[in-house]
Design an enzyme around this catalytic site. Structure first.
Site, mmCIF file in Angstrom:
data_model
loop_
_atom_site.group_PDB
_atom_site.id
_atom_site.type_symbol
_atom_site.label_atom_id
_atom_site.label_comp_id
_atom_site.label_asym_id
_atom_site.label_seq_id
_atom_site.Cartn_x
_atom_site.Cartn_y
_atom_site.Cartn_z
ATOM 1 N N GLY A 5 0.848 -1.189 0.000
ATOM 2 C CA GLY A 5 0.000 0.000 0.000
ATOM 3 C C GLY A 5 0.881 1.234 0.000
ATOM 4 O O GLY A 5 1.972 1.229 -0.558
ATOM 5 N N CYS A 6 0.422 2.258 0.651
ATOM 6 C CA CYS A 6 1.155 3.528 0.710
ATOM 7 C C CYS A 6 2.590 3.309 1.176
ATOM 8 O O CYS A 6 2.823 2.788 2.261
ATOM 9 C CB CYS A 6 0.430 4.478 1.661
ATOM 10 S SG CYS A 6 1.321 6.006 1.949
ATOM 11 N N PHE A 7 3.539 3.728 0.350
ATOM 12 C CA PHE A 7 4.931 3.484 0.714
ATOM 13 C C PHE A 7 5.379 4.285 1.925
ATOM 14 O O PHE A 7 6.333 3.909 2.602
ATOM 15 C CB PHE A 7 5.899 3.631 -0.456
ATOM 16 C CG PHE A 7 5.778 4.842 -1.333
ATOM 17 C CD1 PHE A 7 5.333 6.065 -0.885
ATOM 18 C CD2 PHE A 7 6.142 4.741 -2.666
ATOM 19 C CE1 PHE A 7 5.252 7.176 -1.726
ATOM 20 C CE2 PHE A 7 6.072 5.833 -3.525
ATOM 21 C CZ PHE A 7 5.624 7.050 -3.047
ATOM 22 N N TRP A 8 4.707 5.372 2.231
ATOM 23 C CA TRP A 8 5.068 6.137 3.434
ATOM 24 C C TRP A 8 4.964 5.258 4.674
ATOM 25 O O TRP A 8 5.794 5.345 5.574
ATOM 26 C CB TRP A 8 4.147 7.327 3.634
ATOM 27 C CG TRP A 8 4.127 8.364 2.573
ATOM 28 C CD1 TRP A 8 5.043 8.592 1.591
ATOM 29 C CD2 TRP A 8 3.104 9.348 2.389
ATOM 30 N NE1 TRP A 8 4.656 9.657 0.813
ATOM 31 C CE2 TRP A 8 3.470 10.136 1.273
ATOM 32 C CE3 TRP A 8 1.923 9.629 3.056
ATOM 33 C CZ2 TRP A 8 2.693 11.204 0.824
ATOM 34 C CZ3 TRP A 8 1.146 10.683 2.601
ATOM 35 C CH2 TRP A 8 1.526 11.454 1.504
ATOM 36 N N CYS A 9 3.938 4.442 4.729
ATOM 37 C CA CYS A 9 3.675 3.601 5.908
ATOM 38 C C CYS A 9 4.570 2.370 5.969
ATOM 39 O O CYS A 9 4.621 1.700 6.994
ATOM 40 C CB CYS A 9 2.218 3.165 5.933
ATOM 41 S SG CYS A 9 1.065 4.526 6.185
#
Length: 171
Positions: A9-13
């Site tokens: 999913g979101c690479f930030w997380c």
């Protein structure tokens, strides 16, 4: 040094679970698996490039073996969701393990089979295991986003439902 590449999913997380582990020498957010060279975030987020958001981890397998990376990876995701992750919907946010060699493939397949056999999830485990492809680093503003934009990152993560899912299904 070796590379490990995970889509969750979101690479930030996907940066924070790995960043302060011994033997981890770098984590870069980026894109892989698609059919467009040098994609931009604006292109990838349309879902039309075939790319997924990933983190590429450079690690010392003598200090932090690939098996440990897998142990950290699975509890960050919903491995039964093939439509994205949490609030981030679309193929660009699906889960995948991109393997860089045959040993990584064997270990990833084994860990996936063990998770499926564990009974933790009723639904099938849909996380793909794929050959590593060309990796394109994301734009600079995405790198270490959780540190550069702490307030927005925390708000976005809180709204995503990721932490509630992790608490309910992994802890």
């Amino acid at each position: 040094m070796e590379k490990a590449t995970f889509a969750g999913g979101c690479f930030w997380c996907m940066v924070t679970p790995f960043e302060e582990q011994p033997g981890i020498h770098g984590i870069v957010s980026g894109y892989t698996g698609g059919h467009i060279d040098h994609p931009t975030y604006e292109q990838v987020k349309t879902g039309k490039t075939g790319h997924v958001e990933v983190v590429e981890i450079t690690f010392d397998p003598e200090i932090f073996p690939y098996e440990r990376l897998l142990e950290l990876y699975w509890p960050q995701i919903d491995p039964t969701d093939d439509g994205g992750q949490f609030q981030d919907r679309g193929t660009q946010y699906r889960t995948a393990i991109f393997v860089h060699n045959e040993r990584q493939r064997e270990l990833a397949e084994q860990s996936k089979q063990e998770l499926a056999a564990s009974g933790r999830f009723v639904q099938p485990i849909v996380t793909e295991i794929r050959d590593a492809a060309v990796f394109y680093p994301a734009e600079d503003y995405h790198q270490n986003y959780h540190k550069k934009n702490q307030k927005h990152y925390k708000e976005d993560r809180a709204l995503s439902g990721r932490d509630e899912f992790i608490e309910e299904n992994w802890n």
